[in-house]
Design an enzyme around this catalytic site. Structure first.
Site, PDB file in Angstrom:
ATOM      1  N   HIS A  64      93.632   5.188  24.387  1.00  0.00           N
ATOM      2  CA  HIS A  64      92.724   6.169  23.780  1.00  0.00           C
ATOM      3  C   HIS A  64      91.257   5.885  24.100  1.00  0.00           C
ATOM      4  CE1 HIS A  64      92.620   3.188  20.477  1.00  0.00           C
ATOM      5  NE2 HIS A  64      91.397   3.624  20.312  1.00  0.00           N
ATOM      6  N   HIS A 108      92.406  -1.758  26.669  1.00  0.00           N
ATOM      7  CA  HIS A 108      91.081  -1.141  26.528  1.00  0.00           C
ATOM      8  C   HIS A 108      89.999  -1.869  27.351  1.00  0.00           C
ATOM      9  CE1 HIS A 108      93.181   0.823  23.394  1.00  0.00           C
ATOM     10  NE2 HIS A 108      92.943  -0.036  22.433  1.00  0.00           N
TER      11      HIS A 108
HETATM   12  N1  LIG Z   1      98.432   3.754  13.833  1.00  0.00           N
HETATM   13  C1  LIG Z   1      97.559   3.846  14.790  1.00  0.00           C
HETATM   14  O1  LIG Z   1      96.383   4.203  14.609  1.00  0.00           O
HETATM   15  C2  LIG Z   1      97.948   3.498  16.196  1.00  0.00           C
HETATM   16  C3  LIG Z   1      96.952   3.387  17.164  1.00  0.00           C
HETATM   17  C4  LIG Z   1      97.329   3.133  18.488  1.00  0.00           C
HETATM   18  C5  LIG Z   1      98.679   2.981  18.786  1.00  0.00           C
HETATM   19  N2  LIG Z   1      99.633   3.086  17.828  1.00  0.00           N
HETATM   20  C6  LIG Z   1     101.029   2.969  18.226  1.00  0.00           C
HETATM   21  O2  LIG Z   1     101.713   4.159  17.864  1.00  0.00           O
HETATM   22  C7  LIG Z   1     103.053   3.862  17.497  1.00  0.00           C
HETATM   23  C8  LIG Z   1     103.359   4.434  16.123  1.00  0.00           C
HETATM   24  O3  LIG Z   1     102.544   3.791  15.158  1.00  0.00           O
HETATM   25  P1  LIG Z   1     102.424   4.245  13.646  1.00  0.00           P
HETATM   26  O4  LIG Z   1     101.421   3.349  13.045  1.00  0.00           O
HETATM   27  O5  LIG Z   1     102.203   5.702  13.533  1.00  0.00           O
HETATM   28  O6  LIG Z   1     103.910   3.896  13.059  1.00  0.00           O
HETATM   29  P2  LIG Z   1     104.474   4.099  11.615  1.00  0.00           P
HETATM   30  O7  LIG Z   1     103.418   4.448  10.639  1.00  0.00           O
HETATM   31  O8  LIG Z   1     105.380   2.941  11.322  1.00  0.00           O
HETATM   32  O9  LIG Z   1     105.411   5.415  11.741  1.00  0.00           O
HETATM   33  C9  LIG Z   1     106.652   5.392  12.316  1.00  0.00           C
HETATM   34  C10 LIG Z   1     107.226   6.822  12.347  1.00  0.00           C
HETATM   35  O10 LIG Z   1     108.430   6.804  13.075  1.00  0.00           O
HETATM   36  C11 LIG Z   1     109.508   7.310  12.267  1.00  0.00           C
HETATM   37  N3  LIG Z   1     110.697   6.516  12.576  1.00  0.00           N
HETATM   38  C12 LIG Z   1     110.782   5.184  12.708  1.00  0.00           C
HETATM   39  N4  LIG Z   1     112.040   4.830  13.071  1.00  0.00           N
HETATM   40  C13 LIG Z   1     112.738   5.983  13.166  1.00  0.00           C
HETATM   41  C14 LIG Z   1     114.079   6.279  13.523  1.00  0.00           C
HETATM   42  N5  LIG Z   1     114.940   5.314  13.860  1.00  0.00           N
HETATM   43  N6  LIG Z   1     114.445   7.565  13.541  1.00  0.00           N
HETATM   44  C15 LIG Z   1     113.569   8.561  13.210  1.00  0.00           C
HETATM   45  N7  LIG Z   1     112.293   8.337  12.859  1.00  0.00           N
HETATM   46  C16 LIG Z   1     111.897   7.056  12.842  1.00  0.00           C
HETATM   47  C17 LIG Z   1     109.061   7.177  10.855  1.00  0.00           C
HETATM   48  O11 LIG Z   1     109.737   8.165  10.120  1.00  0.00           O
HETATM   49  P3  LIG Z   1     110.044   8.082   8.540  1.00  0.00           P
HETATM   50  O12 LIG Z   1     108.697   8.037   7.884  1.00  0.00           O
HETATM   51  O13 LIG Z   1     110.753   9.337   8.240  1.00  0.00           O
HETATM   52  O14 LIG Z   1     110.852   6.834   8.327  1.00  0.00           O
HETATM   53  C18 LIG Z   1     107.550   7.429  11.006  1.00  0.00           C
HETATM   54  O15 LIG Z   1     107.337   8.812  11.107  1.00  0.00           O
HETATM   55  C19 LIG Z   1     103.178   2.339  17.601  1.00  0.00           C
HETATM   56  O16 LIG Z   1     103.695   2.033  18.868  1.00  0.00           O
HETATM   57  C20 LIG Z   1     101.763   1.852  17.504  1.00  0.00           C
HETATM   58  O17 LIG Z   1     101.591   0.626  18.187  1.00  0.00           O
HETATM   59  C21 LIG Z   1      99.291   3.335  16.542  1.00  0.00           C
END
Ligand SMILES: NC(=O)c1ccc[n+]([C@@H]2O[C@H](COP(=O)([O-])OP(=O)(O)OC[C@H]3O[C@@H](n4cnc5c(N)ncnc54)[C@H](OP(=O)(O)O)[C@@H]3O)[C@@H](O)[C@H]2O)c1
Length: 494
Positions: free
Chosen positions: A184, A246
């Site tokens: 990003h 980054h």
């Molecule tokens: N957060 C950030 O700002 C950020 C920044 C850069 C990169 N990232 C990357 O983006 C990715 C996601 O991060 P996040 O923080 O958004 O994760 P998160 O908050 O843990 O969210 C995970 C999501 O995936 C769903 N999920 C997980 N396992 C599942 C399964 N087996 N089947 C169906 N749905 C499933 C969850 O659904 P339910 O809620 O229904 O369980 C939830 O919607 C990661 O790789 C992270 O490193 C995140």
């Protein structure tokens, strides 16, 4: 960015996650609001927990209201978004999830580009792509103009072998031009402006080489800690979490040669050449060229925050790096002998990302009373308050020839009224359009790991001792050494 009437769709896997709420939903809202995304764009979220379309819409409205870069959400715009916003409940592992997704897509958006955004952890990425392919959702259909693009989040692999294997596996289902590996930082205005600054303004590019530049600093500093992600951070550390992607991406844009054109591959060819020219850091050299450190308890914003080792899910004797500073060289014609100082850290005194280009001193000190003089410095601020400043010397008014450095400041916000779009807005739009310029190509991500892996190996072999710094400070004192050896100092974090 211009408007388009593509009959497109966007599917977000991980639709109830933190990334979706904080970044993707506000981006979607602004892209529709400003007419960049077609108002008829179908958006579907996929996640595990049961909920109705209406509940999902209410959840995302709450996210847009909380995290949008403008205050509040325009109800008329949101009504457009919500009218085409739906939820598909199911697990990533279950083929029925993809069958349900396909029937909704075929019913409501049979043509146009389908953008699949995988806002999921790295372990789920490949399985989702494989099941999308098995469900026939990744195939191009020239007759209807239907295409599929897939955006994947960082981290892309955890080292060179895993990143290479992941690329090879993904290529079984997708071509490179369908795959958008997001970093990003590349969506930030000032990062994109680096190319404009360098290749549109002769006053800078003419000096942008070893003859005129003494050294370059790249800093990505955060005041926040690991935000409850101890389990994740213990496995990663800041060198892999931030420098591998980054910081190295910014370095490539600072150091690359002018590309033949602005076409995605022309630009990425030049970036890969910089990564290949990076002098490898291995074994005991890592101890000399790299300072890794970890934060201890300290004061941030007037409040005491715990040491990294006292955070939840962190080993009490953990050696994970939360700060790293390194001196690297780009061994090519343009940059031979010019040190690039890179640093990234958590729980530092402030949030700041910047590139600082230090120019050489004049060859001869013409002015006798030049004690106040300072070298020319060009600062590109990536966050916060994106902008550029240039330091040059001037005469202090009065009878004496006294010299003082002054700063010429330019800020995006002041110049263009507001800070411009968020990085995710630009990147979502580009991915939908199929423009990969601001995404990392397979050989780029592998070249990044090729440079980082031996450094991380040296940590494991104890070739680079772990230092400590109090939370809320500039980082470890040991990092000063890297610049002192060149008669320089880091630009203060302030
Ligand atoms: N957060 C950030 O700002 C950020 C920044 C850069 C990169 N990232 C990357 O983006 C990715 C996601 O991060 P996040 O923080 O958004 O994760 P998160 O908050 O843990 O969210 C995970 C999501 O995936 C769903 N999920 C997980 N396992 C599942 C399964 N087996 N089947 C169906 N749905 C499933 C969850 O659904 P339910 O809620 O229904 O369980 C939830 O919607 C990661 O790789 C992270 O490193 C995140």
């Amino acid at each position: 960015m211009s408007s388009s009437d593509l009959p497109a769709s966007c599917v977000i896997f991980g639709a109830s996650g933190d990334l979706t709420r904080r970044k993707l939903v506000p981006a979607l809202y602004h892209l529709v609001k400003e007419g960049h995304f077609p108002a008829g764009l179908l958006t579907l979220g996929v996640a595990r927990r049961p909920k109705t379309d209406e509940q999902f819409q209410a959840e995302l409205l709450d996210a847009a209201q909380k995290y949008s870069r403008t205050k509040g959400v325009d109800p008329a715009v949101w009504a457009k978004v919500a009218s085409r916003l739906g939820y598909v409940q199911g697990t990533f592992e279950d083929p029925a999830t993809y069958a349900a997704l396909k029937s909704r897509l075929d019913a409501s958006a049979p043509t146009g580009t389908r953008l699949f955004y995988l806002a999921v952890g790295p372990d789920d990425m490949l399985g989702i792509v494989q099941r999308l392919a098995e469900a026939g959702l990744l195939a191009h259909d020239p007759a209807s103009g239907r295409r599929a693009h897939v955006v994947v989040e960082k981290p892309f692999g955890e080292d060179l072998p895993s990143a290479h294997a992941l690329n090879q596996e993904l290529f079984k289902y997708l071509s490179e031009d369908q795959l958008f590996r997001i970093d990003h930082y590349l969506g930030k205005e000032t990062v994109q402006n680096l190319a404009v600054l360098r290749f549109e303004n002769m006053i800078f590019e003419a000096l942008w080489n070893r003859n005129h530049v003494s050294h370059v600093e790249i800093t990505v500093a955060e005041d926040i800690g690991i935000e409850g992600r101890g389990k994740f951070y213990e496995k990663v550390g800041i060198t892999r979490d931030v420098v591998q992607n980054h910081v190295l991406q910014i370095l490539t844009l600072v150091a690359m040669e002018p590309p033949l054109s602005l076409e995605a591959n022309a630009l990425r060819d030049e970036k890969v050449k910089v990564l290949r020219a990076l002098r490898p850091l291995t074994g005991k050299d890592v101890g000399k060229e790299v300072v890794r450190a970890q934060y201890t308890e300290g004061l941030v914003g007037g409040e005491t925050v715990p040491a990294y080792r006292a955070e939840a899910d962190v080993d009490p004797v953990s050696k994970t790096d939360t700060y790293v500073a390194m001196r690297v060289f780009v061994d090519n014609w343009r940059w031979a002998g010019v040190p690039f100082f890179l640093r990234a850290g958590k729980r530092l005194s402030r949030r700041l990302a910047e590139v600082v280009v230090h120019f050489r001193d004049p060859p001869y000190p013409l002015f006798p009373e030049s004690s106040g003089r300072s070298a020319n410095v060009l600062v590109l601020r990536l966050q916060p308050d994106e902008g550029i400043s240039l330091r040059f010397d001037t005469k202090v008014p009065g009878g004496n020839m006294r010299i003082q450095g002054v700063d010429m400041e330019w800020s995006y916000g002041k110049a263009f009224g507001g800070g411009g779009p968020e990085a995710y807005e630009r990147l979502l739009l580009d991915a939908l359009r199929g423009d990969a310029t601001l995404f990392t190509r397979h050989d780029e991500v592998e070249a990044q790991w090729r440079f980082i892996d031996p450094i991380v190996q040296a940590y494991r072999d104890d070739n680079a001792p772990l230092s400590f710094y109090s939370a809320g400070t500039r980082g470890p004192d040991e990092a000063e050494r890297l610049l002192v050896e060149h008669g320089q100092a880091w630009r203060p974090l302030l």
